[in-house]
Design an enzyme around this catalytic site. Structure first.
Site, PDB file in Angstrom:
ATOM      1  N   CYS A   1       0.887  -1.233  -0.031  1.00 45.69           N
ATOM      2  CA  CYS A   1      -0.083   0.107   0.143  1.00 45.69           C
ATOM      3  C   CYS A   1       0.921   1.401   0.031  1.00 45.69           C
ATOM      4  O   CYS A   1       1.966   1.177   0.401  1.00 45.69           O
ATOM      5  CB  CYS A   1      -0.833  -0.079   1.134  1.00 45.69           C
ATOM      6  SG  CYS A   1      -2.084  -1.504   1.189  1.00 45.69           S
TER       7      CYS A   1
ATOM      8  N   CYS B   1      -3.934   0.259  -2.951  1.00 44.69           N
ATOM      9  CA  CYS B   1      -4.505   0.664  -1.619  1.00 44.69           C
ATOM     10  C   CYS B   1      -3.640   1.591  -0.903  1.00 44.69           C
ATOM     11  O   CYS B   1      -2.463   2.042  -1.140  1.00 44.69           O
ATOM     12  CB  CYS B   1      -4.331  -0.553  -0.798  1.00 44.69           C
ATOM     13  SG  CYS B   1      -2.783  -1.635  -0.556  1.00 44.69           S
TER      14      CYS B   1
END
Length: 286
Positions: free
Chosen positions: A90, A171
């Protein structure tokens, strides 16, 4: 025309010429050892944690290209992507549109960013061309169709699926790098505008950080509040994304000075630093 815009324009002209040349030459020579070799290089040096069968990936890729039922049928690479269960961390995904050269310089400095080219598929197939022969099985090394945004096009179809996967896996915080020295910096027909943006999930993505960069000397065509970038922000709002937008990030502007030190704004900055004074604060930055 400013140097950044010139470099972008020059890139597309060069791509057009390369595309025409490759349309005459066909599939990249030695494509199999190139793809398989890049795969082994990636899983050995880039990401040794991947447990991937490179020969199997090639077989699945080859079957997708040369064994499809008809040249009027969509090219389906799903069986190849199924063999590559890669995930990425992420807060590192970087998307871009019409800023390719600057993007590569940026990621060389800001090394935490991940682009599509940093994934295994992007690494294996970057800058390659391929197509199948119409009358006999196998790759056509003599002539391939020019690039076209169609699911019938063998190269476009792979990059479209890879881009969609890349966006769907994003993400945390993601960054988008756009060229503010051209009209339609956010183009709904680009890979980012037509595929990646729609693939982003507001439940997985915390913030979309837009970085708009212009040529140091202009033109200053679009900004966070003007032109197509305002349209992008409206789309993000309507889909529930949180976002920020920055015009002429300092690192991006400095990179342009490194690449084009003769630009007047870069000369002013260099002069200020050499005298030990504060450099001028103008719209171009330094």
């Amino acid at each position: 025309m400013g140097s950044f815009q010139t470099s972008v324009f020059g890139f597309f002209i060069s791509q057009l010429c390369i595309g025409q040349l490759r349309a005459q030459l066909g599939t990249t020579a030695n494509i199999r050892p190139i793809v398989v070799g890049r795969c082994y290089n990636y899983i050995t040096l880039v990401d040794p944690s991947l447990r991937i069968d490179c020969e199997d990936i090639w077989r699945r890729f080859e079957e997708s290209v040369v064994l499809r039922s008809s040249f009027n049928a969509t090219v389906d690479y799903r069986q190849m992507f199924d063999a590559i269960p890669q995930t990425w961390p992420c807060n590192r995904c970087l998307f871009w549109s019409q800023t390719r050269n600057l993007m590569h310089s940026y990621t060389a400095v800001e090394r935490h960013f991940w682009t599509l080219e940093d994934t295994l598929v992007g690494f294996m197939f970057n800058e390659l061309v391929w197509c199948a022969r119409e009358e006999r099985s196998g790759f056509d090394f003599g002539s391939c169709p020019p690039w076209a945004p169609s699911r019938l096009h063998t190269v476009y179809s792979l990059w479209r699926q890879a881009s969609q996967n890349f966006a769907e896996m994003a993400c945390g915080n993601v960054t988008v790098l756009l060229n503010g020295s051209i009209s339609n910096a956010f183009n709904r027909q680009s890979m980012f505008g037509s595929v990646e943006l729609d693939g982003l999930d507001p439940c997985r993505v915390d913030y979309v950080h837009i970085r708009v960069v212009t040529n140091l000397e202009g033109p200053f065509t679009e900004s966070c509040s003007k032109g197509s970038i305002a349209d992008l922000i409206q789309i993000l709002r309507s889909r529930g994304f949180r976002w920020t937008c920055t015009l002429n990030d300092e690192t991006l502007m400095n990179l342009q000075c490194v690449q084009n030190p003769e630009q007047a704004s870069c000369q002013r900055c260099a002069s200020g630093f050499s005298r030990g004074t504060e450099p001028p604060t103008d719209p171009c930055g330094c």
